[in-house]
Write a protein that holds these residues in place. Structure first.
Motif, PDB file in Angstrom:
ATOM      1  N   GLU A  50      20.079  78.373  33.029  1.00 27.17           N
ATOM      2  CA  GLU A  50      20.665  79.279  34.010  1.00 27.17           C
ATOM      3  C   GLU A  50      19.616  80.218  34.617  1.00 27.17           C
ATOM      4  OE1 GLU A  50      23.535  79.094  35.235  1.00 27.17           O
ATOM      5  OE2 GLU A  50      24.608  77.796  33.829  1.00 27.17           O
ATOM      6  N   LEU A  51      18.677  80.658  33.792  1.00 22.61           N
ATOM      7  CA  LEU A  51      17.623  81.529  34.318  1.00 22.61           C
ATOM      8  C   LEU A  51      16.692  80.761  35.256  1.00 22.61           C
ATOM      9  CD1 LEU A  51      16.646  83.655  31.181  1.00 22.61           C
ATOM     10  CD2 LEU A  51      17.852  84.431  33.237  1.00 22.61           C
ATOM     11  N   GLY A  52      16.519  79.457  34.992  1.00 22.41           N
ATOM     12  CA  GLY A  52      15.695  78.655  35.900  1.00 22.41           C
ATOM     13  C   GLY A  52      16.360  78.486  37.257  1.00 22.41           C
ATOM     14  N   VAL A  53      17.694  78.431  37.273  1.00 26.26           N
ATOM     15  CA  VAL A  53      18.416  78.301  38.541  1.00 26.26           C
ATOM     16  C   VAL A  53      18.600  79.652  39.209  1.00 26.26           C
ATOM     17  CG1 VAL A  53      20.620  77.591  39.574  1.00 26.26           C
ATOM     18  CG2 VAL A  53      19.614  76.231  37.719  1.00 26.26           C
ATOM     19  N   TYR A 103      20.618  85.707  36.385  1.00 19.20           N
ATOM     20  CA  TYR A 103      21.805  85.214  35.682  1.00 19.20           C
ATOM     21  C   TYR A 103      22.294  86.207  34.630  1.00 19.20           C
ATOM     22  CZ  TYR A 103      24.552  82.505  32.337  1.00 19.20           C
ATOM     23  OH  TYR A 103      25.527  82.070  31.466  1.00 19.20           O
ATOM     24  N   LEU A 104      21.401  86.793  33.881  1.00 22.80           N
ATOM     25  CA  LEU A 104      21.797  87.702  32.814  1.00 22.80           C
ATOM     26  C   LEU A 104      22.400  89.000  33.346  1.00 22.80           C
ATOM     27  CD1 LEU A 104      18.849  87.247  30.284  1.00 22.80           C
ATOM     28  CD2 LEU A 104      21.164  86.306  30.145  1.00 22.80           C
ATOM     29  N   ASN A 105      22.177  89.285  34.634  1.00 19.52           N
ATOM     30  CA  ASN A 105      22.771  90.484  35.231  1.00 19.52           C
ATOM     31  C   ASN A 105      24.168  90.220  35.786  1.00 19.52           C
ATOM     32  OD1 ASN A 105      20.449  91.995  34.697  1.00 19.52           O
ATOM     33  ND2 ASN A 105      19.475  91.347  36.624  1.00 19.52           N
ATOM     34  N   SER A 106      24.554  88.969  35.853  1.00 16.80           N
ATOM     35  CA  SER A 106      25.869  88.621  36.387  1.00 16.80           C
ATOM     36  C   SER A 106      26.916  88.618  35.276  1.00 16.80           C
ATOM     37  CB  SER A 106      25.828  87.252  37.072  1.00 16.80           C
ATOM     38  OG  SER A 106      25.539  86.238  36.117  1.00 16.80           O
ATOM     39  N   SER A 107      28.166  88.690  35.694  1.00 17.45           N
ATOM     40  CA  SER A 107      29.272  88.677  34.732  1.00 17.45           C
ATOM     41  C   SER A 107      29.432  87.319  34.053  1.00 17.45           C
ATOM     42  CB  SER A 107      30.583  89.072  35.427  1.00 17.45           C
ATOM     43  OG  SER A 107      30.866  88.155  36.488  1.00 17.45           O
ATOM     44  N   GLU A 108      28.897  86.280  34.669  1.00 22.41           N
ATOM     45  CA  GLU A 108      29.020  84.934  34.099  1.00 22.41           C
ATOM     46  C   GLU A 108      28.241  84.803  32.789  1.00 22.41           C
ATOM     47  OE1 GLU A 108      27.616  82.317  37.086  1.00 22.41           O
ATOM     48  OE2 GLU A 108      29.288  82.707  38.471  1.00 22.41           O
ATOM     49  N   SER A 109      27.244  85.637  32.609  1.00 24.15           N
ATOM     50  CA  SER A 109      26.413  85.538  31.410  1.00 24.15           C
ATOM     51  C   SER A 109      26.983  86.305  30.215  1.00 24.15           C
ATOM     52  CB  SER A 109      25.008  86.058  31.710  1.00 24.15           C
ATOM     53  OG  SER A 109      25.054  87.452  31.993  1.00 24.15           O
ATOM     54  N   ASN A 110      28.047  87.064  30.462  1.00 22.17           N
ATOM     55  CA  ASN A 110      28.573  87.897  29.371  1.00 22.17           C
ATOM     56  C   ASN A 110      29.025  87.061  28.173  1.00 22.17           C
ATOM     57  OD1 ASN A 110      28.095  90.167  30.913  1.00 22.17           O
ATOM     58  ND2 ASN A 110      30.201  90.308  31.706  1.00 22.17           N
ATOM     59  N   GLN A 111      29.799  86.021  28.437  1.00 25.38           N
ATOM     60  CA  GLN A 111      30.298  85.190  27.352  1.00 25.38           C
ATOM     61  C   GLN A 111      29.163  84.438  26.656  1.00 25.38           C
ATOM     62  OE1 GLN A 111      33.489  85.138  26.183  1.00 25.38           O
ATOM     63  NE2 GLN A 111      32.565  83.931  24.508  1.00 25.38           N
ATOM     64  N   THR A 112      28.203  83.964  27.471  1.00 19.06           N
ATOM     65  CA  THR A 112      27.073  83.237  26.880  1.00 19.06           C
ATOM     66  C   THR A 112      26.250  84.137  25.959  1.00 19.06           C
ATOM     67  OG1 THR A 112      26.944  81.852  28.856  1.00 19.06           O
ATOM     68  CG2 THR A 112      25.041  81.866  27.399  1.00 19.06           C
ATOM     69  N   PHE A 113      25.959  85.328  26.415  1.00 15.19           N
ATOM     70  CA  PHE A 113      25.166  86.247  25.603  1.00 15.19           C
ATOM     71  C   PHE A 113      25.961  86.675  24.360  1.00 15.19           C
ATOM     72  CE2 PHE A 113      23.084  90.284  24.543  1.00 15.19           C
ATOM     73  CZ  PHE A 113      21.758  89.871  24.541  1.00 15.19           C
ATOM     74  N   SER A 114      27.255  86.836  24.516  1.00 13.99           N
ATOM     75  CA  SER A 114      28.097  87.181  23.366  1.00 13.99           C
ATOM     76  C   SER A 114      28.081  86.070  22.311  1.00 13.99           C
ATOM     77  CB  SER A 114      29.529  87.436  23.844  1.00 13.99           C
ATOM     78  OG  SER A 114      30.385  87.706  22.746  1.00 13.99           O
ATOM     79  N   ASP A 115      28.135  84.808  22.761  1.00 13.21           N
ATOM     80  CA  ASP A 115      28.057  83.680  21.829  1.00 13.21           C
ATOM     81  C   ASP A 115      26.714  83.660  21.105  1.00 13.21           C
ATOM     82  OD1 ASP A 115      30.574  82.913  22.592  1.00 13.21           O
ATOM     83  OD2 ASP A 115      29.887  81.368  24.004  1.00 13.21           O
TER      84      ASP A 115
END
Length: 219
Positions: free
Chosen positions: A127-130, A134-146
């Motif tokens: 995701e960071l390559g694309v 990415y980590l600043n978006s809300s889409e990354s919240n669940q991923t970082f939580s996992d």
């Protein structure tokens, strides 16, 4: 009526005409003397003098019976010992199997957690390559939580006194720091290092399981 006059007669005795050899268990009975009194009316009566009957018992040691009794007792003791020893072996094998099952369960769980942790790292790397933000978006919240949850579960599975546990904790901590600092280039390197450490832990666990089942202790 006047009593009969008792005339002394030759005693009537019951004896054996020929002597017999004495058996191991024999009884000799000596009958008392018998008197034949003569009465006036011509009748004869036989009376026995009240002498005691003497019994002579000749016995010897019954070695076959003693040997049989001793054999039965010894056999019972051996059977009891065998049953107790078999129970001990069964209990010991049960403890070994339980210990080996515990190690195997731990091995499977730590493998799954590390695999999940690396999979989350790989997703973040993609995701960071694309999208570098990415980590600043809300889409990354669940991923970082996992990622944080999996890391915490791995830490709870580790024994801090073991060297491999310290190594796993070190590498996973570096991976989380690399994600926070957006150091994408370090993610692949650290992920491969974590896999190498995990493979060593799995192999050591298999050896420990074999030792448990065989009753060997670690040197």
């Amino acid at each position: 009526m006047e009593p009969c006059a008792v005339q002394s007669q030759s005693p009537v005795t019951k004896t054996s005409s020929t002597p017999r050899a004495t058996n191991e268990n024999s009884i000799n009975i000596n009958l008392p003397q018998q008197l034949i009194p003569a009465c006036e009316n011509g009748t004869k009566a036989i009376t026995l003098q009240p002498q005691p009957i003497q019994l002579a018992v000749d016995t010897s040691t019954d070695w076959p019976a003693i040997a049989a009794t001793s054999f039965v007792g010894l056999t019972g003791a051996l059977v009891a010992f065998a049953v107790g020893y078999m129970a001990y072996l069964g209990q010991r094998n049960h403890v070994r199997a339980a210990k080996a099952n515990f190690r195997h369960g731990w091995q499977q769980e730590i493998k799954q957690l590390i695999a999940k942790f690396i999979a989350v790292i790989a997703r973040i790397h993609y995701e960071l390559g694309v999208n570098p933000d990415y980590l600043n978006s809300s889409e990354s919240n669940q991923t970082f939580s996992d990622l944080i949850e999996t890391h915490s579960r791995i830490e709870l599975m580790l024994d801090r006194s073991k060297s491999y546990a310290k190594e796993i904790s070190r590498v996973t901590g570096l991976l989380i720091e690399a994600v926070k600092e957006r150091k994408i280039d370090n993610l692949n390197k650290l992920s491969n290092e974590l896999l190498e450490v995990a493979n060593g832990v799995v192999e050591q666990t298999w050896q420990d399981i074999r030792n448990d089942l065989e009753g060997k202790t670690k040197k």
